[in-house]
Scaffold this motif. Structure first.
Motif, PDB file in Angstrom:
ATOM      1  N   THR A  59      31.182 119.561   5.229  1.00 45.46           N
ATOM      2  CA  THR A  59      31.866 118.301   5.463  1.00 45.46           C
ATOM      3  C   THR A  59      31.448 117.265   4.439  1.00 45.46           C
ATOM      4  O   THR A  59      30.335 117.300   3.913  1.00 45.46           O
ATOM      5  CB  THR A  59      31.580 117.753   6.879  1.00 45.46           C
ATOM      6  N   LYS A  66      35.263 112.335   8.533  1.00 36.17           N
ATOM      7  CA  LYS A  66      34.680 113.458   7.813  1.00 36.17           C
ATOM      8  C   LYS A  66      35.799 114.418   7.439  1.00 36.17           C
ATOM      9  O   LYS A  66      36.662 114.720   8.251  1.00 36.17           O
ATOM     10  CB  LYS A  66      33.670 114.209   8.691  1.00 36.17           C
ATOM     11  N   HIS A  68      36.696 118.244   6.305  1.00 38.26           N
ATOM     12  CA  HIS A  68      36.132 119.577   6.468  1.00 38.26           C
ATOM     13  C   HIS A  68      36.684 120.490   5.374  1.00 38.26           C
ATOM     14  O   HIS A  68      37.885 120.498   5.119  1.00 38.26           O
ATOM     15  CB  HIS A  68      36.480 120.121   7.854  1.00 38.26           C
TER      16      HIS A  68
END
Length: 106
Positions: A59, A66, A68
């Protein structure tokens, strides 16, 4: 990272679906991943934590969110360790056969 953790993470179809989603479009937020899943945000988060612990997902924080990202390295290590060595001879034979058949075609 333990290969056991990678195998455990890959054993679940939901986690594989998350990895497929990241493969199709890397760098997704939790909200974007949840849109494609038929489960709660909390459930998706739990699966992502397991994938992160197995080093299959990394991340990057962008402001309050965030993103990914798929980390293909552990999957490649499994392929080399567990699949590659067992399939090399068979794949080479198939490749040779294909090349012979291609040469014989008019």
């Amino acid at each position: 990272m333990s290969m056991d953790a990678v195998f455990r993470a890959l054993a679940d179809p939901t986690r594989r679906q998350l990895l497929d989603s990241l493969y199709a479009r890397n760098g997704q937020t939790l909200n974007a991943l949840c849109e494609r899943m038929d489960m709660t945000r909390q459930a998706v988060t739990k699966h992502l934590v397991i994938l992160e612990e197995a080093n299959l997902v990394t991340t990057v924080r962008r402001g309050r969110e965030k993103e990914h990202y798929l980390n293909p390295v552990p999957i490649n290590e499994i392929a080399e360790r567990w699949i590659g060595k067992f399939e090399r001879g068979r794949l080479a034979a198939l490749s040779d056969l294909k090349q012979r058949l291609e040469r014989e075609e008019p």
